[in-house]
Design a protein around this motif. Structure first.
Motif, PDB file in Angstrom:
ATOM      1  N   ASP A 119       0.816  -1.223   0.000  1.00 44.98           N
ATOM      2  CA  ASP A 119       0.000   0.000   0.000  1.00 44.98           C
ATOM      3  C   ASP A 119       0.846   1.267   0.000  1.00 44.98           C
ATOM      4  N   ASN A 120       2.037   1.212   0.593  1.00 47.89           N
ATOM      5  CA  ASN A 120       2.901   2.398   0.655  1.00 47.89           C
ATOM      6  C   ASN A 120       3.762   2.576  -0.590  1.00 47.89           C
ATOM      7  N   GLY A 121       3.539   1.711  -1.601  1.00 49.39           N
ATOM      8  CA  GLY A 121       4.295   1.824  -2.850  1.00 49.39           C
ATOM      9  C   GLY A 121       5.552   0.972  -2.887  1.00 49.39           C
ATOM     10  N   GLU A 122       5.874   0.275  -1.794  1.00 57.76           N
ATOM     11  CA  GLU A 122       7.079  -0.567  -1.751  1.00 57.76           C
ATOM     12  C   GLU A 122       6.879  -1.810  -2.618  1.00 57.76           C
ATOM     13  N   ILE A 123       7.844  -2.077  -3.503  1.00 59.36           N
ATOM     14  CA  ILE A 123       7.769  -3.238  -4.392  1.00 59.36           C
ATOM     15  C   ILE A 123       8.197  -4.482  -3.617  1.00 59.36           C
ATOM     16  N   CYS A 124       7.275  -5.444  -3.485  1.00 61.60           N
ATOM     17  CA  CYS A 124       7.573  -6.682  -2.762  1.00 61.60           C
ATOM     18  C   CYS A 124       7.652  -7.882  -3.701  1.00 61.60           C
ATOM     19  N   GLY A 125       7.057  -7.758  -4.895  1.00 56.82           N
ATOM     20  CA  GLY A 125       7.103  -8.823  -5.891  1.00 56.82           C
ATOM     21  C   GLY A 125       6.122  -9.943  -5.611  1.00 56.82           C
ATOM     22  N   VAL A 126       5.936 -10.811  -6.631  1.00 57.98           N
ATOM     23  CA  VAL A 126       5.077 -11.992  -6.497  1.00 57.98           C
ATOM     24  C   VAL A 126       5.883 -13.222  -6.916  1.00 57.98           C
ATOM     25  N   LYS A 127       5.567 -14.367  -6.332  1.00 53.69           N
ATOM     26  CA  LYS A 127       6.330 -15.586  -6.607  1.00 53.69           C
ATOM     27  C   LYS A 127       5.825 -16.317  -7.855  1.00 53.69           C
ATOM     28  N   ASP A 128       4.523 -16.400  -8.019  1.00 53.33           N
ATOM     29  CA  ASP A 128       3.947 -17.195  -9.114  1.00 53.33           C
ATOM     30  C   ASP A 128       3.697 -16.341 -10.356  1.00 53.33           C
ATOM     31  N   TYR A 129       4.662 -15.528 -10.717  1.00 53.78           N
ATOM     32  CA  TYR A 129       4.468 -14.575 -11.803  1.00 53.78           C
ATOM     33  C   TYR A 129       4.257 -15.258 -13.158  1.00 53.78           C
ATOM     34  N   ARG A 130       4.891 -16.423 -13.379  1.00 55.27           N
ATOM     35  CA  ARG A 130       4.732 -17.098 -14.668  1.00 55.27           C
ATOM     36  C   ARG A 130       3.274 -17.533 -14.875  1.00 55.27           C
ATOM     37  N   LYS A 131       2.710 -18.136 -13.846  1.00 54.06           N
ATOM     38  CA  LYS A 131       1.314 -18.580 -13.929  1.00 54.06           C
ATOM     39  C   LYS A 131       0.375 -17.389 -14.051  1.00 54.06           C
ATOM     40  N   LEU A 132       0.642 -16.346 -13.261  1.00 59.78           N
ATOM     41  CA  LEU A 132      -0.226 -15.154 -13.288  1.00 59.78           C
ATOM     42  C   LEU A 132      -0.160 -14.445 -14.637  1.00 59.78           C
ATOM     43  N   SER A 133       0.973 -14.549 -15.318  1.00 59.50           N
ATOM     44  CA  SER A 133       1.103 -13.904 -16.624  1.00 59.50           C
ATOM     45  C   SER A 133       0.074 -14.433 -17.609  1.00 59.50           C
ATOM     46  N   GLU A 134      -0.344 -15.675 -17.436  1.00 58.40           N
ATOM     47  CA  GLU A 134      -1.372 -16.263 -18.297  1.00 58.40           C
ATOM     48  C   GLU A 134      -2.764 -16.123 -17.679  1.00 58.40           C
ATOM     49  N   ASP A 135      -2.833 -16.327 -16.361  1.00 55.79           N
ATOM     50  CA  ASP A 135      -4.144 -16.356 -15.700  1.00 55.79           C
ATOM     51  C   ASP A 135      -4.838 -14.998 -15.714  1.00 55.79           C
ATOM     52  N   ILE A 136      -4.104 -13.926 -15.394  1.00 54.37           N
ATOM     53  CA  ILE A 136      -4.754 -12.618 -15.243  1.00 54.37           C
ATOM     54  C   ILE A 136      -5.428 -12.153 -16.534  1.00 54.37           C
ATOM     55  N   PRO A 137      -4.741 -12.141 -17.695  1.00 54.14           N
ATOM     56  CA  PRO A 137      -5.417 -11.703 -18.927  1.00 54.14           C
ATOM     57  C   PRO A 137      -6.625 -12.568 -19.262  1.00 54.14           C
ATOM     58  N   ASN A 138      -6.503 -13.893 -19.032  1.00 58.64           N
ATOM     59  CA  ASN A 138      -7.617 -14.795 -19.352  1.00 58.64           C
ATOM     60  C   ASN A 138      -8.818 -14.541 -18.449  1.00 58.64           C
ATOM     61  N   LYS A 139      -8.570 -14.315 -17.168  1.00 60.36           N
ATOM     62  CA  LYS A 139      -9.673 -14.065 -16.236  1.00 60.36           C
ATOM     63  C   LYS A 139     -10.382 -12.741 -16.541  1.00 60.36           C
ATOM     64  N   ILE A 140      -9.604 -11.730 -16.914  1.00 62.18           N
ATOM     65  CA  ILE A 140     -10.207 -10.438 -17.278  1.00 62.18           C
ATOM     66  C   ILE A 140     -11.100 -10.608 -18.498  1.00 62.18           C
ATOM     67  N   LEU A 141     -10.606 -11.346 -19.494  1.00 59.98           N
ATOM     68  CA  LEU A 141     -11.365 -11.543 -20.731  1.00 59.98           C
ATOM     69  C   LEU A 141     -12.617 -12.376 -20.485  1.00 59.98           C
ATOM     70  N   GLN A 142     -12.490 -13.463 -19.726  1.00 57.75           N
ATOM     71  CA  GLN A 142     -13.625 -14.348 -19.492  1.00 57.75           C
ATOM     72  C   GLN A 142     -14.696 -13.706 -18.613  1.00 57.75           C
ATOM     73  N   ALA A 143     -14.271 -12.952 -17.611  1.00 58.26           N
ATOM     74  CA  ALA A 143     -15.228 -12.374 -16.652  1.00 58.26           C
ATOM     75  C   ALA A 143     -15.947 -11.147 -17.198  1.00 58.26           C
ATOM     76  N   MET A 144     -15.235 -10.330 -17.999  1.00 56.60           N
ATOM     77  CA  MET A 144     -15.810  -9.040 -18.412  1.00 56.60           C
ATOM     78  C   MET A 144     -15.688  -8.745 -19.897  1.00 56.60           C
ATOM     79  N   GLY A 145     -14.986  -9.590 -20.635  1.00 56.43           N
ATOM     80  CA  GLY A 145     -14.826  -9.360 -22.063  1.00 56.43           C
ATOM     81  C   GLY A 145     -13.892  -8.210 -22.376  1.00 56.43           C
ATOM     82  N   LEU A 146     -12.998  -7.889 -21.444  1.00 60.63           N
ATOM     83  CA  LEU A 146     -12.070  -6.784 -21.630  1.00 60.63           C
ATOM     84  C   LEU A 146     -10.684  -7.289 -22.029  1.00 60.63           C
ATOM     85  N   ILE A 147     -10.013  -6.486 -22.816  1.00 65.50           N
ATOM     86  CA  ILE A 147      -8.623  -6.760 -23.149  1.00 65.50           C
ATOM     87  C   ILE A 147      -7.784  -5.650 -22.533  1.00 65.50           C
TER      88      ILE A 147
END
Length: 469
Positions: free
Chosen positions: A45-73
């Motif tokens: 919340d304070n802007g500090e970069i902490c990173g994520v561990k499962d970034y490879r999986k999220l790289s595919e999951d996030i765009p797909n979930k946005i598209l499937q849930a709302m039809g947005l690109i």
């Protein structure tokens, strides 16, 4: 090792999240429905970069979930800072309402909120590039409008050189079309609000309520409601406020009669126009004006724009009229100079009249503005022997007379004289000094409190009296 941070704060178009959760699709929906924005994943919340561990999986999951849930690109950017992987999801504002699981969301400041009822209607209009006052109204014709309101508009527009005689010497139908108050062959809400004799047939509580209050807010002394077209409401309200509610102190400069009000008329007109133009007419709550002996408060429903917080009102700012078509009618009539200059005009008038600036604040889902008395007015009261606020009384008057707004009996005036001399005086002591029964004193002090002239602070034994004005 220096901690890497994003040098930005969360706001209406920026949000930080440490980890991804599917519920954050609501934030993406809200950005799409508001002004667009960026959602960071892997940032505290304070802007500090902490990173994520499962970034490879999220790289595919996030765009797909946005598209499937709302039809947005959306652009899902994988970023790297010192080996820490994090995402920036960029969301554009969409030209149509976006829903997530059948619900709609929007950004309000740095928060995400569900949109329902009237707010949903407004959001749908907004994404269509329309405003509430541009919507057509069926079953109302030009012949149904108030001729006096139309005549007043023409007179004001001509007097202020906003429209010339050629533009005004046309039929009402043509005039309204030139003012963009038609949608095809239907009059718009702006036309009905500004010129119909009873806009409340279509819009609940489209009127102004005025009351004179005792200073403790507990008692209302008298009240009025102002109905009719918005054009007429402004005129009638100004007349009521400055003839019935706010009495002038009368003085003479030679043979010339001089009236002094505790707040300048021109400045209050600007505040009233702001309330009428910027009110949220989807909410069934009238504009409310509370008048007291030494202050006036005006409140209208409707939140301030995100980009124009209250603290910026007295500074140069862009104008975002909630009802631009209604605003245009008042502009063409010469009531307002130009959008965004209202508080500049108020400042200029108060400076000229040596009056205090009004105090705006957001309150109860709207904007309330309190207008304090000018020093000029208080000085005039002193000179005329009027009752003045206790805290302003350097040398309290020994013979207070009736304030123009409140009628006091001789006993009540005598009681106030004694109380200004001794704020801790008891009812028994007052009765002895004034030669009255204690019950008479008690009855009159109660009436003075109800009138807002007198206030009891603390208990009967250890408290004291305070003269309000």
């Amino acid at each position: 090792m220096k901690v890497k941070k994003i040098d930005k704060d969360e706001k209406h178009d920026l949000e930080f999240k440490q980890n991804w959760r599917d519920e954050y699709l609501k934030w993406i929906c809200a950005f799409a429905n508001t002004h667009g924005g960026s959602l960071y994943i892997g940032v505290k919340d304070n802007g500090e970069i902490c990173g994520v561990k499962d970034y490879r999986k999220l790289s595919e999951d996030i765009p797909n979930k946005i598209l499937q849930a709302m039809g947005l690109i959306c652009e899902v950017n994988l970023l790297d800072e010192g080996g820490k992987k994090y995402f920036r999801i960029d969301v554009e504002k969409y030209p149509f309402p976006v829903s997530y699981h059948g619900k709609y969301y929007k950004r309000s400041g740095s928060t995400t909120q569900e949109v329902v009822d009237n707010e949903l209607d407004k959001m749908i209009l907004a994404v269509q590039g329309r405003t509430w006052d541009s919507v057509p109204v069926p079953h109302v014709d030009v012949a149904d409008l108030d001729n006096d309101s139309i005549k007043l508009f023409k007179k004001m527009a001509l007097d202020h050189n906003r429209l010339d005689s050629k533009a005004l010497d046309v039929s009402t139908d043509v005039l309204l079309r030139n003012l963009r108050l038609f949608e095809n062959d239907y009059l718009t809400r702006a036309a009905v609000m500004c010129f119909h004799p009873d806009p409340e047939k279509w819009v609940m509580c489209a009127y102004i309520k005025i009351g004179f209050f005792a200073d403790n807010d507990a008692d209302i002394i008298y009240q009025d409601e102002v109905h009719g077209s918005l054009v007429m409401q402004v005129e009638k309200t100004m007349d009521l406020i400055y003839t019935k509610y706010m009495k002038a102190l009368i003085s003479y400069d030679g043979i010339h009669r001089k009236e002094t009000f505790f707040f300048p008329k021109e400045a209050f007109r600007e505040l009233l126009l702001n309330a009428v133009i910027h009110r949220d007419y989807t909410r069934p709550t009238p504009i409310q004006i509370r008048v007291y002996a030494h202050k006036i408060r005006i409140w209208n429903i409707g939140k301030m724009p995100v980009d124009v917080p209250v603290e910026k009102l007295f500074k140069p700012h862009s104008s975002e009229p909630r009802n631009p078509n209604i605003a245009n009618v008042f502009f063409k009539a010469g009531y307002v100079e130009s959008w965004g200059r209202g508080y500049k005009n108020i400042t200029d008038v108060c400076k000229l009249r040596k009056a205090k600036l009004p105090i705006p604040e957001e309150n109860s889902g709207g904007l309330v503005v309190e207008c304090p008395p000018s020093r000029q007015y208080l000085d005039a009261e002193r000179k005329q022997g009027k009752i003045i606020p206790y805290e302003d009384a350097v040398n309290p008057t020994v013979n207070p007379t009736v304030n123009p707004t409140v009628k006091l009996s001789k006993n009540q005036k005598d009681i106030l004289v004694k109380i200004t001399e001794n704020s801790k005086i008891t009812l028994t002591e007052l009765a002895g000094l004034l030669g009255l029964n204690r019950s008479t004193i008690a009855d009159n002090t109660l009436k003075l409190q109800r009138l807002g002239v007198l206030k009891r602070v603390g208990s009967d034994k250890t408290g004291y009296w305070e003269v309000i004005f």
